[in-house]
Design an enzyme around this catalytic site. Sequence first.
Site, PDB file in Angstrom:
ATOM      1  N   ALA A  86       0.852  -1.189   0.000  1.00 23.19           N
ATOM      2  CA  ALA A  86       0.000   0.000   0.000  1.00 23.19           C
ATOM      3  C   ALA A  86       0.888   1.239   0.000  1.00 23.19           C
ATOM      4  O   ALA A  86       2.097   1.132   0.197  1.00 23.19           O
ATOM      5  CB  ALA A  86      -0.892   0.006   1.231  1.00 23.19           C
ATOM      6  N   ASN A 138      -0.177   7.956   0.388  1.00 22.56           N
ATOM      7  CA  ASN A 138      -0.458   9.299  -0.168  1.00 22.56           C
ATOM      8  C   ASN A 138      -1.482  10.034   0.704  1.00 22.56           C
ATOM      9  O   ASN A 138      -2.525   9.474   1.042  1.00 22.56           O
ATOM     10  CB  ASN A 138      -1.040   9.174  -1.575  1.00 22.56           C
ATOM     11  N   GLU A 174      -0.671   2.389   7.141  1.00 20.27           N
ATOM     12  CA  GLU A 174      -0.835   3.555   6.260  1.00 20.27           C
ATOM     13  C   GLU A 174      -1.478   4.734   6.987  1.00 20.27           C
ATOM     14  O   GLU A 174      -1.143   5.888   6.721  1.00 20.27           O
ATOM     15  CB  GLU A 174      -1.652   3.178   5.017  1.00 20.27           C
ATOM     16  N   HIS A 197       1.041   6.604   8.950  1.00 22.13           N
ATOM     17  CA  HIS A 197       1.834   7.480   8.062  1.00 22.13           C
ATOM     18  C   HIS A 197       1.198   8.851   7.876  1.00 22.13           C
ATOM     19  O   HIS A 197       1.892   9.809   7.527  1.00 22.13           O
ATOM     20  CB  HIS A 197       1.952   6.851   6.676  1.00 22.13           C
TER      21      HIS A 197
HETATM   22 ZN   LIG Z   1       5.099   2.571   5.169  1.00 27.12          ZN
END
Ligand SMILES: [Zn+2]
Length: 1074
Positions: free
Chosen positions: A479, A482, A515, A518
């Site tokens: 994955a 963004n 994700e 992040h």
């Molecule tokens: Zn990562």
Amino acid sequence: MKPTFCQTYVLYLSPPSFCSASPAFYLFCWPCSCSTCHGWGWSCVLTGCCLCKWLRYQIQLPRNMIENSMFEEEPDVVDLAKEPCLHPLEPDEVEYEPRSSRLLVRGLGEHEMDDDEEDYESSAKLLGMSFINRSSGLRNNMAGYRQSPDGSCSVPSTRTMVVCAAVFVTVISVIMVIYLLPKCTFTKEGCHKKNRTMELIYPLATNGKLFPWAKMRLPSDVVPLHYDLELQPNLTTLKFSGSVKIVVNVLQVTRKIVLHSSGLNITKASLTSTGGRQAKPVELLEYPLHDQIAIMAPEALLVGQNYTVNIEYSANLSDTYYGFYKISYKDEDSKQRWFAATQFEPLAARSAFPCFDEPALKATFLIKIKRDEKLTALSNMPKKATTPVTNGIVQDEFFVSLKMSTYLVAFVVADLKNISRETNGSLVSVYAIPQHINQVEYALNTTVKLLEFYQKYFLIDYPLEKLDLVAIPDFQSGAMENWGLVTFRETTLLYDSKTSSARDKKLITAVIAHELAHQWFGNLVTMEWWNDLWLNEGFATFMEYFAMEEVFPELHSDEDFLNLIFKAMMKDSMNSSHPVSSAVQSSEQIEEMFDALSYIKGASLLLMLKNYLTEDVFQASIEVYLHNHDYGSAQSDDLWDSMNEITNGTLDVKKLMKTWILNKGFPLVTVVRSGRNISIQQEKFLYRVEPENWTSDASYLWHIPLTYMTNRCNFTHCVNAYLLDQKSAVIELPEEVEWIKFNVDMNGYYIVHYAEDWKTLIDLLKKNHTALSAKDRANLINNIFNLASLGKESLENAFELIDYLKEESSTAPLTQALFQLSLIYNLLEKKGEQQLAARVMYRIDNLLGNKIDQQHWTDNGTLSERELRSILLAFACTHDIRQCRTAAIGMFEKWMKSDGTMSLPSDLMKAIFITGAKTNEGWEFLLKMYSSSVSEAEKSKMIEALASTEDVRKLIWLMHNSLEGEVIRAQELSHIVATVSQSLPGYLLAWDFVKENWEKLTRKFHLGSYTIQNLISSSTSQFATRAHLLEVKTFFESKSEESSKLRCVKEALDTIQLNIQWMERNLAKLQKWL
Ligand SMILES: [Zn+2]
């Protein structure tokens, strides 16, 4: 008898031979009157004595004496083997290098050196001195060569000295003019030696002009502030056109703006100054080697001013997995459709639009995408407006983004459906192609829960109004985070209750947790440069497991994390390893940072630190870190500084953690118990010590936050701590104990050797294994097998330790034992030691047979029980243990008869498919079902089964088909090759496949990428012979320099050497007692 210095000196510098040809002679010697010969001679700056011109002997110096003592390595060669007077040196033969001062005299004969000749060596040193500006140490030695006034040479008069000094200065000036100036081009960075070097400093652009920048990193004179990006992808022609307006701010006066662009056909470029109405045309230079372009402004750009760079361009949608790329898939009516998506991290934003493609160069983005009105376009930000353009084409405009790095920009254009839910002011949506839309609900629920958890934990709201998660039909990594538009491989986002197993559920949860973490670690605060990638990936991995434990405790994700740490340590214990924070520059080096060390070692160091600092201090520290650097960039030190703010002088986190971040590898702690005293000692854990690294390896010192528990207090709240910041120490216990276990729950990143105490722990496990936690038991199994590989502990003891496994029911120790035994089994099998391999399997059967027999062929039970069942039965069916295959084939045949409509237990599908694929008919049927299945979870189990066949033709077909992306997508290739290379019929095929298709593979997946790392390591990991070592080495050496320098290539070679060493150490012993 020793010849005098003067005589020997004359031998080499006597005019008119050598001196007449070399200006260097005149630099240091001048004419004088010689009292010995009553004529003229030569005086040299370092001797001060006058040497008679006619004294000349024909003596040769031993070659080795000259090479070893006088000059440095390689370089430019001056052949003095021949008689100097007869063969004067040509000026061209002497290369004067002011910077490195390297010169070699070669071919002076092969004499033994006797006492007398030692003096010649001194003379040779003098000769060296006369040419090159040697070190002061050597210069001091020269004092010993000064000639006594009583010798054969006279001391020059004051007048001579003055005249000579004047001549000397003049000669130096002349030499400078003749030798240096023509070779020196003064640039902004000073004098460069030669025009040749000048070319290296300022390379040539594609049009033949000098490109004004030579470094990989962009210059710091101009920074981007804002991008206006317009794109029009065409899913029929598979091309796209774009235009970008970049507002930049000038920090230092310059005429150039250097930025990144890769593979774009730039058709127009201009520059507008602030307030300027008209865009001025500019000269555009391109330097593809560094993916850079330079906009040359017609006049100087002023400090503090903003300018806008306008570029129009076009390109093909990429057929790799990078940049703006195209994906082909079949829709519900089996019609071919196209999907366009992006993957920019780390270096591919530049191949979708010209940009300042470095993580610290953050800016805001306004994105507009023209699309077919029937498709959907998504980007980081919510949609602001949709306006018609021409027939059937509309333009979506998205809101201006927050300040962010280029690698986080994303857009997708495809036929998509979604479901959404709002949480805390943000709309969360999960998108997939229409036929998969019924598999996105689990992801939506999980995302909402995790997003809420993170906002509470970090005390910072998710800053965007929307968060989209999109399942991409063909995607190289798991994955990509963004900002606001997270993209996933379908298997890591789509959950199908009928075909997704307990493990699949864990995987999807883990990837979403990673994700989402992040969005703070990486998106809000970004590492300044790729050397600190671990700040992104280590944190996201750490938070992934931490959040899962907090939000989904029933998944027992901590045990998965443990197994990952064991694997990262294997990699980290090799010479090819690297510090978590390592200097990187080239694209291959940057790609290679995406490895287990940045992710898992980084995460496990944070786990160790969290346990040492305590939960609250750790949480407060990362809040400070995120607040201090939001919308900006950070380095490792910034994190430690934030932590030190909270510890407030009670503990220097920076000092402690630098020993872990900047050192590669990890410590081996040896524990010796003697009454109440526990002696502890640390050294670097290394499977194989290379003699040249012995000193540096021995000097490693970590600050280790040790934890330990004893029989006196064996519950988790009784964990004791000790900071070992010396090579060794002694811990004094309050009383004697029966046993002691260090590294409680494996919360520390080190291995422990209990020296004479392993027997105590082996007995403890046999008598009462629950005295230790499941993680501690797994930790002991891992450590003793690693110590056996190192030769510090016997393999016999390691096997004895796992004898208790008959009583074991926890996943972590069982999987660790299976992993270690499989490593040994595989090595023996590939080495042709079939009987011995069978004995290992017999041992496994003995230990785990009852447990395998007890398993039901259903999906019942807790998630943990289901997962263990899945692992045990897949292993048993693969290796034909007990009645596994009988049960599995019965289910497979029923499934085949129902034409795949019968539902199978999802946890056992892998075992059933692996067994079914053993027959030709079963394999063909499985492939047919693979082509028509809409469940990615089911398909991934089918792929593994197809790749586990023993039919070599089928294996070859699978690998080739996947590389071409025909029936099987290329995203599956590394998984296929890894499965093929485990089996006896497949392991050589896998390596041959990698060799034969190397160019294609590196074009598709990029050199250094995670996929390439996996392909190299899996296709070579089973080799254990010197012939294979040589073959792998030779193969990569025959490829490009970049290929042979890959860290994963070094790791592959290390692994083969380790396997060889393991065999030499253990094979004979195993044959005796197993
Ligand atoms: Zn990562």
